[in-house]
Motif scaffolding. Structure first.
Motif, mmCIF file in Angstrom:
data_model
loop_
_atom_site.group_PDB
_atom_site.id
_atom_site.type_symbol
_atom_site.label_atom_id
_atom_site.label_comp_id
_atom_site.label_asym_id
_atom_site.label_seq_id
_atom_site.Cartn_x
_atom_site.Cartn_y
_atom_site.Cartn_z
ATOM 1 N N SER A 34 -0.451 -7.343 3.686
ATOM 2 C CA SER A 34 0.170 -8.375 3.082
ATOM 3 C C SER A 34 0.575 -9.718 4.046
ATOM 4 C CB SER A 34 1.599 -7.859 2.278
ATOM 5 O OG SER A 34 1.132 -6.912 1.389
ATOM 6 N N ASP A 68 4.079 -4.350 -1.301
ATOM 7 C CA ASP A 68 3.123 -3.529 -0.866
ATOM 8 C C ASP A 68 3.820 -2.268 0.126
ATOM 9 O OD1 ASP A 68 0.627 -3.292 -2.262
ATOM 10 O OD2 ASP A 68 0.093 -5.121 -1.449
ATOM 11 N N GLN A 108 2.360 -3.165 4.675
ATOM 12 C CA GLN A 108 2.465 -4.474 4.676
ATOM 13 C C GLN A 108 1.747 -5.168 5.840
ATOM 14 O OE1 GLN A 108 4.958 -6.968 3.518
ATOM 15 N NE2 GLN A 108 4.760 -5.448 2.043
#
Length: 618
Positions: free
Chosen positions: A394, A388, A391
């Motif tokens: 994520s 992604d 981050q």
């Protein structure tokens, strides 16, 4: 001329500048090199008189204008993009303000002769400053930076990245003698970067540039100023030439260091022997001599470790087929007629301006959003892993680097292997225990990429993995992805990264998609050729050439002569490059060879352009 005179500065008892001396010719085009924390941004601020020094001075020649662009600027304005950018022309702004004020006064006193004369003079001043020409120049630069036709939109409606483009446009319009650029490409897409590169090439002003993109440092810079361990050193040539010189210098320094260590060890051994005997006076004298030795300190460099990931299970030959994909947000069409096919082993870069739908396409492929139209057909045995752009979404920010790496789904790596991978991506034994919440943008991206690669998927989808990465980190990532034996679809605004990784370029232009074989340089070459084909008279065709470093033989006499010149130049360049292995760095012979190399490289570029023009006109 800009003179750095014995400048000192430290932060938290850590020396940043330790007595740097040097001079900068304002015609020089300098790349500023240094590891994170070396003081690159601080030096730019100091030259711009925005950072006080503890000791020393920076002297700027009288009459020299300097323009400085920091990494981030808080720009708040209710004006339109065009109006805000036009504020750069302060003399014109003041003249127009005077005209407006005099108009207001004349409205109250229409027969006042003094006001009429003043108004006439003010109008003449405005006309003399050529406002139409300045407006056109402003529009040209804004459009080059990607603003298109939306120049009347308010500045406050823009993201930080687009506001920084306004700051860059204002800076370029100043036409300063010397520019200080602190990562100016951070907020530019690959199309705007290409325009910016061409602009700087055509501009006569010098600059000092902080940039993490080798393409810019190689194409623009004729010198590199390296900040290392508080000292500053100039190197002639572009970034690649600097790296060769630096490696040679490091090897010489390492050899001198080893020799000095042997001498110190021998001296210490002698001192200890003398102390144990009857020669204590001599031992004390030798100890004083030992203390006076100017010890060689080797530069701190990040160790480059080979990255080794497992081989993913292969997918079918066709990984993904996309047919007539279209998407829009409200009334805004992002793209339509988007069709392409991805085969096993392809490494495809998506190229389009910001806002054209690159991330949206990735989200459609990952089934995060549904397209307005179109079909996606997946191949057999395809396993995906997504990197992604953000981050923060994520990573588990409360867990450590190591905990985030070991929490990867579908990962089969041992703890020892994960530690090795973390080390190869510049996370040492101390850094792996840092919380993800305190990581820099570059560190988060490195950790995010480790998590992606550890999933052992055979299809990687990467949304701007090079964001916030410095050159060494990009090289580590590039090595890992070049070795990766699966399929990759990625977005990156780093042209050098795209050139070295991509086997294909996927262009999104709103109305359709175009998939071309080759690197980004090949893509630009083929696009230019396609444009020329469209300009040909009806009925005439021209075969699309493949650009190659090797020179093909042609019957055209002029082309043959140019080919001979090019072959000789390439041979001469190789000889000089080989000679650097035996010539001692810093000697007159080295400097002469370096100057000759730069001349030959420029001559080769000129002859190549002439050869291509000759072939195209054949």
């Amino acid at each position: 001329m800009i003179i750095l005179k014995n400048i000192f500065l430290s932060f938290k008892n850590q020396p940043i500048f330790n007595g740097i001396n040097g001079h900068i010719n304002t015609k020089w085009r300098i790349g500023l090199y240094g590891l994170n924390g070396a003081g690159k941004s601080t030096l730019l601020k100091a030259i711009a008189s925005m950072q006080p020094l503890e000791k020393g001075s920076i002297i700027i020649e009288k009459g020299i204008s300097i323009a400085y662009m920091p990494q981030e600027v808080v720009l708040q304005s209710e004006r339109s993009i065009l109006a805000e950018t036009m504020l750069t022309f302060t003399e014109l702004v003041e003249a127009k303000k005077t005209v407006h004020e005099l108009e207001q006064q004349l409205h109250k006193e229409p027969g006042n002769i003094k006001l009429i004369d003043a108004y006439a003079n003010a109008c003449y001043t405005v006309t003399h400053l050529e406002p139409e020409k300045k407006l056109a120049e402003c529009q040209r630069i804004l459009q080059g930076l990607g603003f298109g036709q939306q120049l009347e939109s308010p500045v406050n409606s823009l993201s930080v990245g687009w506001k920084m483009r306004i700051v860059l446009a204002q800076l370029l319009l100043k036409k300063a003698d010397f520019y200080l650029f602190d990562e100016p490409t951070n907020h530019l897409d690959i199309v705007a970067k290409e325009w910016f590169l061409r602009f700087l090439k055509q501009n006569n002003a010098g600059f000092l540039l902080v940039c993490h993109e080798k393409q810019f440092l190689n194409a623009l810079c004729d010198r590199i100023f390296a900040l290392e361990q508080g000292n500053g050193t100039f190197y002639n040539g572009n970034y690649d030439t600097f790296i060769k010189q630096k490696e040679a210098k490091t090897e010489q320094l390492a050899a001198a260091f080893e020799q000095q260590q042997r001498e110190i060890a021998q001296l210490e051994k002698t001192i200890n022997r003398f102390k144990a005997g009857t020669r204590a006076t001599q031992a004390k004298s030798m100890e004083k001599r030992l203390e006076k030795i100017d010890r060689i300190v080797l530069p701190t460099e990040a160790k480059k470790v080979a990255v080794s990931f497992g081989t993913p299970n292969p997918s079918g030959k066709q990984v993904l087929k996309v047919t007539q994909l279209a998407h829009s947000f409200g009334n805004k069409l992002l793209f339509k007629n988007c069709s392409f096919s991805i085969e096993r082993g392809n490494k495809i870069a998506i190229v389009a301006p910001n806002g054209a739908g690159k991330t949206t396409l990735i989200n459609i492929i990952m089934q995060k959003i549904k397209p307005v139209e179109g079909v996606l057909e997946w191949g057999n045995n395809v396993t995906c892993a997504l990197f992604d752009q953000d981050q923060l979404q994520s990573l588990d920010l409360q867990k450590s680097v190591f905990e985030n790496a070991t929490a990867v789904p579908n990962a089969s790596s041992s703890v020892k292997h994960i530690r090795t991978i973390l080390g190869s991506f510049l996370f040492d034994a101390e850094a792996i225990n840092k919380k993800a919440a305190v990581l820099s943008g570059g560190e988060r991206n490195r950790l995010g990429m480790i998590r992606v690669l550890l999933q052992n998927a055979n299809f990687l989808i990467l949304d701007e993995p090079t964001n916030h990465l410095d050159i060494p980190s990009k090289e580590i990532l590039l090595d890992a992805l070049v070795q990766y034996q699966g399929t990759i679809l990625f977005v990156s605004h780093d042209q050098d990264f795209v050139n070295q990784l991509a086997t294909h370029i996927l262009e999104l232009n709103g109305e359709k998609s175009l998939l071309l074989h080759g690197s980004y340089d090949d893509y630009i070459y083929q696009k230019e050729h396609l444009a020329r084909m469209q300009d040909l008279p009806s009925g005439k065709t021209q075969q699309l050439p493949k650009k190659s470093i090797s020179i093909e033989k042609h019957n055209n006499t002029s082309a043959k002569l140019l080919e001979k010149k090019i072959t000789k130049l390439e041979t001469d360049i190789k000889k000089i490059e080989s000679s650097f292995e035996t010539i001692l760095y810093g000697t007159p012979a080295f400097d002469m060879a370096q100057e000759k190399l730069i001349i030959l490289q420029k001559e080769l570029e000129k002859e190549m352009a002439a050869w291509e023009a000759c072939i195209e006109n054949k």
